[in-house]
Design an enzyme around this catalytic site. Structure first.
Site, PDB file in Angstrom:
ATOM      1  N   GLU A 262       0.812  -1.223   0.000  1.00 34.95           N
ATOM      2  CA  GLU A 262       0.000   0.000   0.000  1.00 34.95           C
ATOM      3  C   GLU A 262       0.846   1.275   0.000  1.00 34.95           C
ATOM      4  O   GLU A 262       0.431   2.302  -0.531  1.00 34.95           O
ATOM      5  CB  GLU A 262      -0.947   0.017   1.195  1.00 34.95           C
ATOM      6  CG  GLU A 262      -2.067  -1.018   1.135  1.00 34.95           C
ATOM      7  CD  GLU A 262      -1.683  -2.355   1.758  1.00 34.95           C
ATOM      8  OE1 GLU A 262      -0.488  -2.578   2.036  1.00 34.95           O
ATOM      9  OE2 GLU A 262      -2.589  -3.192   1.978  1.00 34.95           O
TER      10      GLU A 262
ATOM     11  N   PHE B  77     -11.374  -6.517  14.286  1.00 38.31           N
ATOM     12  CA  PHE B  77     -10.330  -7.006  13.389  1.00 38.31           C
ATOM     13  C   PHE B  77     -10.041  -5.964  12.307  1.00 38.31           C
ATOM     14  O   PHE B  77     -10.953  -5.471  11.654  1.00 38.31           O
ATOM     15  CB  PHE B  77     -10.768  -8.333  12.743  1.00 38.31           C
ATOM     16  CG  PHE B  77      -9.796  -8.845  11.723  1.00 38.31           C
ATOM     17  CD1 PHE B  77      -8.530  -9.271  12.105  1.00 38.31           C
ATOM     18  CD2 PHE B  77     -10.129  -8.875  10.377  1.00 38.31           C
ATOM     19  CE1 PHE B  77      -7.612  -9.724  11.159  1.00 38.31           C
ATOM     20  CE2 PHE B  77      -9.226  -9.330   9.429  1.00 38.31           C
ATOM     21  CZ  PHE B  77      -7.962  -9.761   9.822  1.00 38.31           C
ATOM     22  N   GLN B  78      -8.787  -5.654  12.128  1.00 36.19           N
ATOM     23  CA  GLN B  78      -8.307  -4.659  11.162  1.00 36.19           C
ATOM     24  C   GLN B  78      -8.960  -3.294  11.363  1.00 36.19           C
ATOM     25  O   GLN B  78      -9.165  -2.552  10.394  1.00 36.19           O
ATOM     26  CB  GLN B  78      -8.485  -5.156   9.717  1.00 36.19           C
ATOM     27  CG  GLN B  78      -7.555  -6.324   9.395  1.00 36.19           C
ATOM     28  CD  GLN B  78      -7.428  -6.638   7.924  1.00 36.19           C
ATOM     29  OE1 GLN B  78      -8.347  -6.393   7.145  1.00 36.19           O
ATOM     30  NE2 GLN B  78      -6.297  -7.192   7.522  1.00 36.19           N
TER      31      GLN B  78
END
Lengths: 550, 92
Positions: free
Chosen positions: A47, A109-110
């Site tokens: 990214e 999560f994330q």
């Protein structure tokens, strides 16, 4: 229509043609919507490269660059690229997926607070609360990114909003952007200072190119006959071969440029910000000069150096209003004599490749329209010193943040902006390893980027500083266990070859420029080759060190 | 050391107050006091802030003025100099 489709439609409406990104859980609705869009998505392999490619695309094209990633680590991996765009005032819109709104704040999560993490490195940011507001948010994000002093804008999109079905209504009419003109009073006083000055120097920064004020700058310089120096980002705002160009100023600037600034009685700072790499010790910088400071960002005026004549407003109007004939012929002649007396010397002892000479030859052969994307370190300074530029959009360099790993993704972005252009990434053996995975992106899209990798088996600039300013106490700069870069490149689909003798340079440049696909020239240079001149830490620009390199 | 009292009108949007405080901290101004009240329609925050720094007040004023969410900003104390007023109006 779903929120994700709103987003894509709004991006199309803004004229977006390319998005650099990497998919993941929370951003999946947007990737689904992209399948039905004419927008081209470029899959990078990390990214950070997406953000830096968007940055390179924006710098080269003048358009807003767009990058996208999922929540959590996808979003945090964008941060360096966003900060890079912030420091160099590059218009980028970064889109991040976010966990669903009912999970936000639960350490899901994330989940990461990317809105909070990026607050200090964005021009503005949005957390989308309803699908209906998406079209306006996207329009605002693009307006803010490119208006006034450009910069990055973040849009954080929760997954449930992306999946919400709602109606699409948006009318952007009447939401144009206006950059304020300078006041008549500020122009009048600046003109008075100009006319009284005997030794003026123009100090040209990256703001000129961003303001599309290149023609106005050229007219100002040629009407006034004022010699000019450039910052790293200002290079090419007027041809670096222009008669009145004294070269880059600052830590690794040309002697004529630094001496002229130090002797000047009036500094006309145009779209620059008195960065410490440009000024050296600030209280020793241009000690006899009054300052006219032209900038679209009023916050830069007086931030580091008092300006006797602050001129806030758009540079095109300011430069037009200040173009007047001056009687400074003795000073102009003196500056040109200094420039003539301090030209670069490309003779170097030994038979190894001499990087400045390689770059000078490459610049001559690659033509005036090539785009060069640098990484950070010694090679970056050699490019700034020895490459010829006629437009700042040709020179993609991480000036403010100094991001190692910038060059290759930026070159990828530039190549997508201009598919037929000659795009060269000049890198070092330290920097290339920061985003080496993007060789796979070159192969995937068959991008004809030409990578010149100067390899001195060291972190060269840090090594140079340890040699000069830390009594040769070398600490963690040895990279003699580098991989065989030519082999690595081959395994990832690039043509590659090695250059280690000076007599082979011309042939290598021919091979590099003739290659049809992605190519890497692995150029071995002497480990102790240094960048000269250099202004040491805490020194003024009058105190440049110079030495013959190996 | 300069002590400044500022007044701002800030759009009541996501993170706007945090953004104001973040800029204040990053520009090396120490916060002594802050208060923020939503306007009756809830669209804006009226913010009053007292800060202290070695740096000149106009450098913070102009940084705050260019934030998208800040629609008005002024130095209440000490009285604005002519220069501060000029910078604020240009940056707003």
């Amino acid at each position: 229509m779903k929120g994700a489709q709103f987003l894509v439609k709004a991006l199309e409406r803004e004229g977006v043609e390319v998005i650099f990104g990497y998919p993941g859980g929370a951003i999946m609705p947007v990737y689904d919507a992209l399948i039905d869009s004419k927008i081209r998505h470029i899959l990078v392999r990390h990214e950070q490269a997406a953000a830096l490619a968007a940055d390179g695309y924006a710098r080269a094209s003048g358009k807003v660059g767009v990058c996208m990633a999922t929540s959590g680590p996808g979003a945090t991996n964008l941060v360096t690229g966003i900060a890079n765009a912030y420091m160099d005032s590059v218009p980028v819109v970064a889109i991040t997926g976010q966990v669903a709104t009912n999970l936000m704040g639960t350490d899901a999560f994330q989940e990461v607070d990317i809105f909070g993490i990026t607050l200090p490195v964005v021009k503005h940011s949005f957390l989308v609360r309803t699908a209906a507001e998406l079209p306006e948010i996207v329009h605002e994000a693009f307006r803010i990114a490119r208006s006034g002093r450009p910069g990055p804008v973040l849009i954080d999109l929760p997954k449930d909003i992306a999946n919400t079905v709602a109606g699409y209504e948006f009318d952007a009419n009447g939401k144009g952007e206006v950059t304020a003109a300078p006041s008549n009073e500020s122009i009048a006083y600046a003109l008075e200072l100009l006319r009284k000055s005997e030794r003026p120097v123009a100090y040209v920064g990256g703001g000129v190119g961003m303001a599309n004020a290149l023609a106005e700058l050229k007219t100002f310089i040629e009407t006034t006959s004022i010699p000019f120096v450039a910052t790293l980002k200002g290079l090419g705002s007027i041809s670096t071969k222009h008669e009145l160009a004294l070269g880059m100023m600052g830590m690794h600037g040309m002697k004529a440029a630094n001496h002229a600034v130090q002797e000047s009685d009036l500094l006309i700072c145009i779209g620059a910000r008195f960065d410490d790499r440009a000024t050296g010790r600030l209280n020793g910088f241009a000690p006899h000069a009054k300052v006219i400071h032209l900038d679209v960002d009023a916050a830069e005026i007086g931030k580091l150096r008092h300006a006797e004549a602050p001129v806030a407003g758009n540079l095109r109007d300011s430069l037009k209003a200040l173009a007047c004939q001056l009687n400074i012929e003795p000073w102009r002649r003196k500056c040109l004599a200094m420039k003539e007396a301090t030209q670069w010397d490309y003779d170097a002892p030994g038979s190894q490749v001499y990087a400045p000479d390689f770059l000078r030859r490459l610049s001559e052969r690659a033509g005036e329209n090539c785009i060069v994307a640098c990484d950070v370190g010694q090679h970056q300074m050699w490019v700034a010193q020895h490459f010829h530029f006629t437009n700042p959009a040709q020179h993609l360099t991480s000036g403010g943040l100094g991001t190692m790993g910038f060059g290759l993704p930026a070159a990828i972005g530039a190549q997508f902006a201009f598919p037929d252009a000659t795009v060269i990434n000049v890198s070092g053996d330290g920097s290339i390893m920061m985003n080496l995975q993007e060789f796979a992106t070159l192969r995937r899209y068959e991008l004809p980027v030409k990578v010149v990798l100067f390899d001195n088996s060291a972190l060269g600039m840090v090594r140079q500083w340890q040699e000069l300013f830390h009594d040769r106490r070398y600490s963690e700069v040895d990279l003699s266990d580098n991989p065989d870069f030519a082999l690595v490149a081959q395994s990832m689909g690039l043509t590659s070859f090695r250059v280690d003798r000076r007599q082979d340079v011309d042939g290598a440049i021919d091979q590099l420029l003739a290659a049809r696909g992605p190519v890497l020239a692995h150029v071995i240079i002497h480990q102790e080759a240094n960048v000269w001149p250099i202004v040491g830490p805490g020194k003024s620009n009058s105190e440049m060190m110079d030495e013959v390199t190996l | 050391m300069n002590t400044l009292k500022l007044r701002m009108r800030v759009r009541h949007s996501e993170g706007a107050l945090v953004r104001v405080l973040s800029v204040t901290r990053r520009r090396r101004f120490d916060l002594l006091h802050v208060s923020a009240d939503a306007t009756p329609d809830g669209a804006f925050l009226e913010v009053q802030m007292t800060v202290q720094a070695e740096r000149a007040g106009h450098t913070l004023l102009s940084q705050l003025a260019k934030l998208e969410d800040v629609s008005e900003v002024e130095i209440l104390e000490p009285a604005e100099t002519e220069r501060d007023a000029q910078v604020a109006s240009l940056g707003a």
